[in-house]
Motif scaffolding. Sequence first.
Motif, PDB file in Angstrom:
ATOM      1  N   GLY A   1      15.348   7.377  12.011  1.00 27.29           N
ATOM      2  CA  GLY A   1      14.618   6.132  11.799  1.00 27.29           C
ATOM      3  C   GLY A   1      14.992   5.007  12.739  1.00 27.29           C
ATOM      4  N   VAL A   2      15.654   5.316  13.828  1.00 27.45           N
ATOM      5  CA  VAL A   2      15.971   4.299  14.828  1.00 27.45           C
ATOM      6  C   VAL A   2      15.319   4.694  16.150  1.00 27.45           C
ATOM      7  N   ALA A   3      15.287   3.763  17.080  1.00 28.64           N
ATOM      8  CA  ALA A   3      14.643   4.020  18.362  1.00 28.64           C
ATOM      9  C   ALA A   3      15.620   4.600  19.372  1.00 28.64           C
ATOM     10  N   THR A   4      15.046   5.281  20.346  1.00 31.64           N
ATOM     11  CA  THR A   4      15.814   5.775  21.480  1.00 31.64           C
ATOM     12  C   THR A   4      14.961   5.553  22.728  1.00 31.64           C
ATOM     13  N   ALA A   5      15.618   5.407  23.873  1.00 28.72           N
ATOM     14  CA  ALA A   5      14.902   5.150  25.120  1.00 28.72           C
ATOM     15  C   ALA A   5      14.989   6.350  26.043  1.00 28.72           C
ATOM     16  N   SER A   6      13.905   6.614  26.734  1.00 24.96           N
ATOM     17  CA  SER A   6      13.864   7.682  27.730  1.00 24.96           C
ATOM     18  C   SER A   6      14.738   7.294  28.916  1.00 24.96           C
ATOM     19  N   SER A   7      15.323   8.279  29.549  1.00 27.36           N
ATOM     20  CA  SER A   7      16.142   7.995  30.721  1.00 27.36           C
ATOM     21  C   SER A   7      15.296   7.886  31.981  1.00 27.36           C
ATOM     22  N   ASP A   8      14.047   8.304  31.907  1.00 24.56           N
ATOM     23  CA  ASP A   8      13.153   8.259  33.055  1.00 24.56           C
ATOM     24  C   ASP A   8      12.169   7.100  32.928  1.00 24.56           C
TER      25      ASP A   8
ATOM     26  N   THR B   1      13.576   8.225  16.279  1.00 25.22           N
ATOM     27  CA  THR B   1      14.307   9.452  15.958  1.00 25.22           C
ATOM     28  C   THR B   1      14.089   9.829  14.497  1.00 25.22           C
ATOM     29  N   ASP B   2      14.542  11.000  14.120  1.00 22.17           N
ATOM     30  CA  ASP B   2      14.469  11.436  12.724  1.00 22.17           C
ATOM     31  C   ASP B   2      15.313  10.541  11.814  1.00 22.17           C
TER      32      ASP B   2
ATOM     33  N   GLU C   1      23.313  -0.164  18.688  1.00 20.06           N
ATOM     34  CA  GLU C   1      23.491   0.022  17.243  1.00 20.06           C
ATOM     35  C   GLU C   1      22.840  -1.068  16.391  1.00 20.06           C
ATOM     36  N   ASN C   2      22.321  -2.121  17.025  1.00 17.01           N
ATOM     37  CA  ASN C   2      21.638  -3.176  16.272  1.00 17.01           C
ATOM     38  C   ASN C   2      20.259  -2.757  15.775  1.00 17.01           C
ATOM     39  N   CYS C   3      19.750  -1.638  16.280  1.00 17.68           N
ATOM     40  CA  CYS C   3      18.384  -1.202  15.953  1.00 17.68           C
ATOM     41  C   CYS C   3      18.201  -1.071  14.437  1.00 17.68           C
ATOM     42  N   ILE C   4      17.109  -1.693  13.952  1.00 17.91           N
ATOM     43  CA  ILE C   4      16.784  -1.622  12.522  1.00 17.91           C
ATOM     44  C   ILE C   4      15.600  -0.681  12.264  1.00 17.91           C
ATOM     45  N   GLY C   5      15.087  -0.057  13.337  1.00 22.34           N
ATOM     46  CA  GLY C   5      14.007   0.907  13.169  1.00 22.34           C
ATOM     47  C   GLY C   5      12.660   0.304  12.846  1.00 22.34           C
ATOM     48  N   CYS C   6      12.405  -0.916  13.318  1.00 22.31           N
ATOM     49  CA  CYS C   6      11.132  -1.573  12.991  1.00 22.31           C
ATOM     50  C   CYS C   6       9.951  -0.933  13.714  1.00 22.31           C
ATOM     51  N   GLY C   7      10.191  -0.253  14.836  1.00 20.72           N
ATOM     52  CA  GLY C   7       9.129   0.439  15.552  1.00 20.72           C
ATOM     53  C   GLY C   7       8.357  -0.410  16.539  1.00 20.72           C
ATOM     54  N   LEU C   8       8.722  -1.673  16.698  1.00 19.15           N
ATOM     55  CA  LEU C   8       8.015  -2.545  17.627  1.00 19.15           C
ATOM     56  C   LEU C   8       8.080  -2.011  19.054  1.00 19.15           C
TER      57      LEU C   8
END
Length: 61
Positions: free
Chosen positions: A29-36, A26-27, A7-14
């Motif tokens: 504006g935050v990041a998500t990680a693939s499970s693979d 994501t839509d 939840e700390n993600c600020i959506g910087c896109g780095l």
Amino acid sequence: MKAKVNENCIGCGLCNSICPEVFTMTDEGVATASSDISEEQEESVRETADSCPVDAIEVEE
């Protein structure tokens, strides 16, 4: 290896710019990680976690 964006993600896109194969934006504006995550991607995922400005990426070995 597993990676999670907390939840700390600020959506910087780095993370997405360093390792787009694993991290996407994501839509909301935050990041998500693939499970693979392949063995070839593990070093890049670690680099991405170390580079995150708000420590939002959690890596489980």
